[in-house]
Design an enzyme around this catalytic site. Structure first.
Site, PDB file in Angstrom:
ATOM      1  N   LYS A 490      36.907  55.145  36.780  1.00 46.77           N
ATOM      2  CA  LYS A 490      37.487  53.817  36.568  1.00 46.77           C
ATOM      3  C   LYS A 490      36.885  52.822  37.552  1.00 46.77           C
ATOM      4  O   LYS A 490      36.269  53.215  38.533  1.00 46.77           O
ATOM      5  CB  LYS A 490      38.999  53.898  36.758  1.00 46.77           C
ATOM      6  CG  LYS A 490      39.382  54.348  38.154  1.00 46.77           C
ATOM      7  CD  LYS A 490      40.842  54.707  38.252  1.00 46.77           C
ATOM      8  CE  LYS A 490      41.173  55.121  39.669  1.00 46.77           C
ATOM      9  NZ  LYS A 490      42.489  55.724  39.775  1.00 46.77           N
ATOM     10  N   ARG A 588      55.089  54.047  38.956  1.00 41.44           N
ATOM     11  CA  ARG A 588      54.088  53.097  38.464  1.00 41.44           C
ATOM     12  C   ARG A 588      54.141  53.136  36.939  1.00 41.44           C
ATOM     13  O   ARG A 588      54.762  52.303  36.323  1.00 41.44           O
ATOM     14  CB  ARG A 588      52.703  53.480  39.017  1.00 41.44           C
ATOM     15  CG  ARG A 588      51.631  52.479  38.734  1.00 41.44           C
ATOM     16  CD  ARG A 588      50.354  52.758  39.518  1.00 41.44           C
ATOM     17  NE  ARG A 588      49.702  54.012  39.124  1.00 41.44           N
ATOM     18  CZ  ARG A 588      48.537  54.431  39.634  1.00 41.44           C
ATOM     19  NH1 ARG A 588      47.910  53.703  40.548  1.00 41.44           N
ATOM     20  NH2 ARG A 588      47.996  55.558  39.235  1.00 41.44           N
ATOM     21  N   TYR A 716      31.322  28.193  60.487  1.00 38.78           N
ATOM     22  CA  TYR A 716      32.443  27.297  60.188  1.00 38.78           C
ATOM     23  C   TYR A 716      33.504  27.324  61.277  1.00 38.78           C
ATOM     24  O   TYR A 716      33.707  28.370  61.906  1.00 38.78           O
ATOM     25  CB  TYR A 716      33.131  27.732  58.887  1.00 38.78           C
ATOM     26  CG  TYR A 716      32.384  27.346  57.628  1.00 38.78           C
ATOM     27  CD1 TYR A 716      32.104  26.014  57.336  1.00 38.78           C
ATOM     28  CD2 TYR A 716      31.984  28.323  56.718  1.00 38.78           C
ATOM     29  CE1 TYR A 716      31.431  25.679  56.169  1.00 38.78           C
ATOM     30  CE2 TYR A 716      31.316  28.003  55.560  1.00 38.78           C
ATOM     31  CZ  TYR A 716      31.041  26.673  55.284  1.00 38.78           C
ATOM     32  OH  TYR A 716      30.385  26.336  54.143  1.00 38.78           O
ATOM     33  N   MET A 765      30.758  32.209  52.268  1.00 42.77           N
ATOM     34  CA  MET A 765      30.857  32.686  50.895  1.00 42.77           C
ATOM     35  C   MET A 765      29.679  33.598  50.519  1.00 42.77           C
ATOM     36  O   MET A 765      29.866  34.663  49.941  1.00 42.77           O
ATOM     37  CB  MET A 765      30.921  31.489  49.935  1.00 42.77           C
ATOM     38  CG  MET A 765      31.191  31.905  48.495  1.00 42.77           C
ATOM     39  SD  MET A 765      31.130  30.517  47.358  1.00 42.77           S
ATOM     40  CE  MET A 765      32.544  29.563  47.875  1.00 42.77           C
TER      41      MET A 765
HETATM   42  C1  LIG Z   1      42.523  56.851  40.520  1.00 43.63           C
HETATM   43  C2  LIG Z   1      43.326  57.964  40.088  1.00 43.63           C
HETATM   44  C3  LIG Z   1      43.017  59.269  40.522  1.00 43.63           C
HETATM   45  C4  LIG Z   1      41.944  59.581  41.533  1.00 43.63           C
HETATM   46  O1  LIG Z   1      42.408  59.332  42.844  1.00 43.63           O
HETATM   47  P1  LIG Z   1      41.491  59.610  44.102  1.00 43.63           P
HETATM   48  O2  LIG Z   1      42.395  59.460  45.259  1.00 43.63           O
HETATM   49  O3  LIG Z   1      40.416  58.599  44.081  1.00 43.63           O
HETATM   50  O4  LIG Z   1      40.974  60.973  43.928  1.00 43.63           O
HETATM   51  C5  LIG Z   1      43.735  60.313  39.982  1.00 43.63           C
HETATM   52  N1  LIG Z   1      44.721  60.085  39.075  1.00 43.63           N
HETATM   53  C6  LIG Z   1      45.058  58.854  38.659  1.00 43.63           C
HETATM   54  C7  LIG Z   1      46.153  58.689  37.672  1.00 43.63           C
HETATM   55  C8  LIG Z   1      44.382  57.740  39.158  1.00 43.63           C
HETATM   56  O5  LIG Z   1      44.722  56.530  38.756  1.00 43.63           O
END
Ligand SMILES: *Cc1c(COP(=O)(O)O)cnc(C)c1O
Length: 818
Positions: A490, A588, A716, A765
């Site tokens: 992701k 969550r 700055y 920036m």
């Molecule tokens: C991102 C995520 C992981 C991986 O977590 P890490 O700490 O990066 O290994 C596993 N399960 C879910 C549901 C996640 O969102």
């Protein structure tokens, strides 16, 4: 004369075969294969099922499905029935069989073979010797650093009558290995580059390691080494010893000096006369490697004038294949350092593995040293191309133009020289393709590379794909065999770039990928990723895209379940895989413990979906303070999964562990784990059980350097007040690139020429300023912005996840195999 080709029957006679079963004993073998991910020339391929990190016997079905019909397998490891048309040779040990074949093949050639061993510098000495000897010899050499028990065998397999010298590397990491390599290589000239601490671990003592390496020298006609490296251990007797160093040696090195700031002159005595040469490098390792090559050339009878002239033109050895983002959505694989058949074969193999674009293009120059044997050389090129799925060929050079008849099977555009190519660049309209650049020096392919790579800005995020693979294997080593692995890609693979990483994971046969949103999954499918993909935050609007691309949704609420089931039912679809998310304390997404009965009745009411997995997420798996809470989450999850198992009449996968969970909670591995940040080598630096490698490095350059006196301020708001006269460097990265403002005023540091330097003043920036006082740096120098993200994250009170994923999309991503 030598055997140009072997039948499978003949090969079975060259190795200690236990039994054979042939469908066609006359089948011709030309190519040796051992990696199911890298099959080429399948028609004439012979697959050795080697038992390394992955057991090749597990891949025989895949390899057979890929078209290979010839196999060497170990006795008792594989059922050889059920493979129509295949030929099997069954042996005791498949690696020994491969080595026996290589040894026989090598024994057919009378031309000299140079064997190189040593702790460091083997590949550089090999590549330099290839450059230095090229005018006189047609040289076969180990591809890249193929120097292992397998690599040496494959290197020797390349030998044929078109060469008249071979240079082979021999690398060992434990006792007993050199005898196997020596039996295959049987070098006429054996070279020891040096001895350092590399691989000391595998040996009882440094002395044992040296003795093992020296076994390469047994019975050789010429032994080339520096006695300084032997630590008193005697060299086996050889026809002739030619040595360098500072004692009683053939080439006595007496000193060196810097020339023009970037070259080095080395002084020595040979046969009582002073001799000298200059190399275009200044570091100690280069001087050592140069002395080694110098001694080899003297031993081969070269005169000093020729040696001096050639050494002055040595080129650095850029061995990695660099993958860069190109213009018009192209991907550019830059291997423009050299062009010969063996490196072309490797680069094409790499190109074949790239899935991101349907078009694979090769831009190729004439091959130097082919003159007089064009027919043979370019027929071989055509053969390599035919095997390699290249569908667009652009050639540069007169010889390739003349030979264009050989390339009728591929779309071909030919140019007599680089200038003609550059003049037509716009009409060639490169877009959406993977382009491999393979050109000899004199064709100046760096100009083509510059045009093809989008050079918007000099900040790059480099990802070392070997490190990702290494980290994956480190975590796999913690898992029992039957536990599956889902890799989290992701957020653009934690910032590093999706398809390149996903492609690597696919080759490594992970079981699942997971992305956050449907469009990330769609992108992966479009670039050829076929692994199952879970989408963690699907929305009703994305359902059509999910179905169209076989993406599997995480189902976390009744409304998303109902919407999805209704859509599938409307399309009369059934059995669509879904993943049920349970909230066990993260709060969550997910169904709560109290929802279980309603989840069961919803699932029992429909055949539209099938539960592929049930999972939850640990909120604090890495934190000892919360271990009791983690235990509670596990218990709650088991309760939910058990109840579901009773109610459903089919099995599903259960998973809960993320990176920290894999490391700290073996009892949470269940049926599958979800590996995220650990793949990138971050997030568990305190781990002592795992040797992780940092996969991503953020780099930029110095755009300007100035001297600023004490009492002045930098940047700055004048927050960077100088208390002493300082050297200030401005670098091309700012908060819009993802370099957090909190790194300003000395909180962050970068690395310039190996030295850690603090920021000064506020981060701007697009730029930031560094205090580089005392560092010998120049404008244009590379600056490492993030190496160790764990430490940097702590400095500004955040976590490595945020730093990695915050690197903006305008930063160019570059990949290499390190
Ligand atoms: C991102 C995520 C992981 C991986 O977590 P890490 O700490 O990066 O290994 C596993 N399960 C879910 C549901 C996640 O969102």
């Amino acid at each position: 004369m030598y055997e140009r080709s072997y039948t499978i029957r003949r090969i079975s006679e060259l190795m200690p075969a236990i039994t054979v079963s042939f469908s066609d004993e006359g089948a011709e073998v030309r190519t040796l294969l051992y990696d199911s991910r890298k099959l080429s020339d399948t028609l004439h391929g012979l697959f050795f099922a080697l038992e390394g990190r992955r057991d090749g016997h597990q891949y025989i079905r895949d390899v057979y499905a890929g078209g290979v019909r010839n196999f060497v397998v170990a006795d008792g490891k594989t059922d050889t029935t059920g493979f129509p048309g295949a030929n099997f040779i069954v042996v005791k040990d498949t690696l020994e069989a491969l080595q026996a074949l290589a040894a026989y093949h090598r024994s057919q050639f009378a031309y000299p073979v140079i064997g190189i061993t040593g702790s460091n510098g083997k590949t550089i000495v090999k590549e330099w010797l290839a450059q230095l000897l090229a005018p006189e010899y047609r040289i076969a050499r180990s591809p890249k650093s193929y120097n292992s028990q397998i690599g040496v065998a494959l290197s020797l397999w390349q030998l044929d009558g078109s060469y008249d010298l071979a240079i082979i590397e021999a690398g060992i990491s434990k006792p007993g290995e050199m005898d196997a390599l020596h039996a295959m290589i049987r070098p006429d000239i054996a070279v020891l580059t040096n001895i350092g601490p590399a691989h000391d671990d595998g040996f009882a003592s440094r002395g044992d390691k040296i003795r093992e390496k020296l076994r390469l020298f047994e019975g050789t006609a010429q032994a080339i080494y520096s006695p300084d490296h032997l630590q008193g251990i005697p060299m086996p007797s050889a026809g002739r010893h030619v040595t360098w160093g500072d004692g009683e040696v053939s080439l006595k090195v007496t000193g060196h000096e810097l020339v023009d700031g970037h070259k080095c002159r080395i002084h020595a005595e040979y046969e009582g006369r002073p001799v000298q040469l200059t190399i275009p490098f200044t570091d100690a390792a280069a001087r050592e490697n140069a002395a080694c090559c110098w001694t080899v050339m003297l031993a081969m009878g070269y005169g000093q004038a020729v040696i001096t002239e050639r050494m002055a033109m040595l080129q650095s050895v850029e061995m990695r294949l660099e993958m860069k983002r190109g213009i018009n959505n192209c991907t550019v694989v830059d291997d423009s350092y050299s062009n010969d058949l063996s490196s072309l074969a490797i680069a094409l193999d790499f190109l074949r593995q790239q899935q991101q674009h349907a078009t694979r293009t090769l831009i190729l120059s004439d091959i130097p040293g082919a003159s007089g044997r064009e027919e043979e050389v370019y027929s071989n090129v055509a053969k390599l191309l035919a095997d390699s799925k290249v569908n667009r060929l652009v050639t540069i050079g007169a010889a390739l133009l003349e030979q264009q008849g050989k390339f009728g099977f591929v779309k071909h555009e030919g140019f007599p020289d680089t200038a003609a190519f550059l003049a037509s660049f716009d009409e060639l309209a490169f877009h959406d393709e993977t382009i491999l650049l393979k050109g000899a020096r004199k064709y100046a392919f760096e100009r083509i590379s510059q045009l093809l790579t989008a050079k918007l800005h000099d900040t790059v995020l480099e990802t070392n794909l070997n490190a990702v693979e290494h980290n994956l294997n480190q975590y796999k080593s913690l898992l029992p065999k039957q536990v599956k692995l889902m890799a989290m890609v992701k957020a653009f693979s934690y910032g590093s770039g999706s398809f390149e990483v996903a492609n690597l994971l696919q080759f490594n046969k992970v079981d699942y990928l997971a992305v956050a949103y449907a469009d990330e999954g769609v992108e992966l499918r479009k670039s050829g990723i076929r692994l199952p993909i879970m989408v963690m935050s699907p929305t009703a609007a994305s359902f059509d895209a999910l179905l169209a691309h076989e993406l599997e949704p995480e189902i976390y609420s009744f409304s998303i379940l109902d919407d999805f089931v209704r859509l599938l039912a409307g399309k009369r679809m059934s059995g669509y895989p879904i993943h049920i998310k349970v909230d066990t304390g993260m709060h969550r997404l997910g169904f709560g413990a109290g929802d279980i009965e309603q989840v069961i009745s919803s699932l029992q009411e429909t055949t539209a979906v099938k539960v592929q997995s049930v999972f939850s997420h640990l909120a604090a798996a890495g934190d000892t303070v919360h271990d009791a809470f983690t235990e509670k989450q596990l218990t709650a999850f088991h309760g939910f999964a058990e109840r579901l198992r009773e109610a459903l009449d089919y099995p599903f996968i259960r998973h809960i562990a993320n990176t920290a969970g894999i490391r700290r909670w073996p009892q949470a591995h269940l049926d599958m784990v979800r590996l995220g940040i650990g793949l990138y080598g971050a997030g568990s630096k305190r781990s002592t059980t795992l040797q992780l490698q940092q996969a991503s490095t953020l780099k930029t350059i110095i755009t300007q350097i100035r001297q600023v006196p004490a009492g002045e301020s930098v940047g700055y708001s004048r927050s960077g007040m100088l208390t002493k006269d300082s050297t200030i460097a401005t670098v091309n990265i700012g908060y819009a690139d993802g370099y957090d403002r909190r790194f300003g005023n000395g909180v962050g540091h970068m690395v310039v020429r190996g030295e850690k330097v603090p920021t000064v003043g506020d981060i701007c920036m697009d730029m930031a300023m560094l205090d580089i006082s005392g560092v010998d740096a120049r404008e244009g120098d590379e600056v490492i912005v993030f190496g160790d993200v764990d430490q940097l994250a702590k400095a500004i009170g955040t976590i490595p996840y945020e730093l990695l994923t915050g690197i903006s999309q305008r930063v160019k991503r570059v990949y290499h195999y390190g």
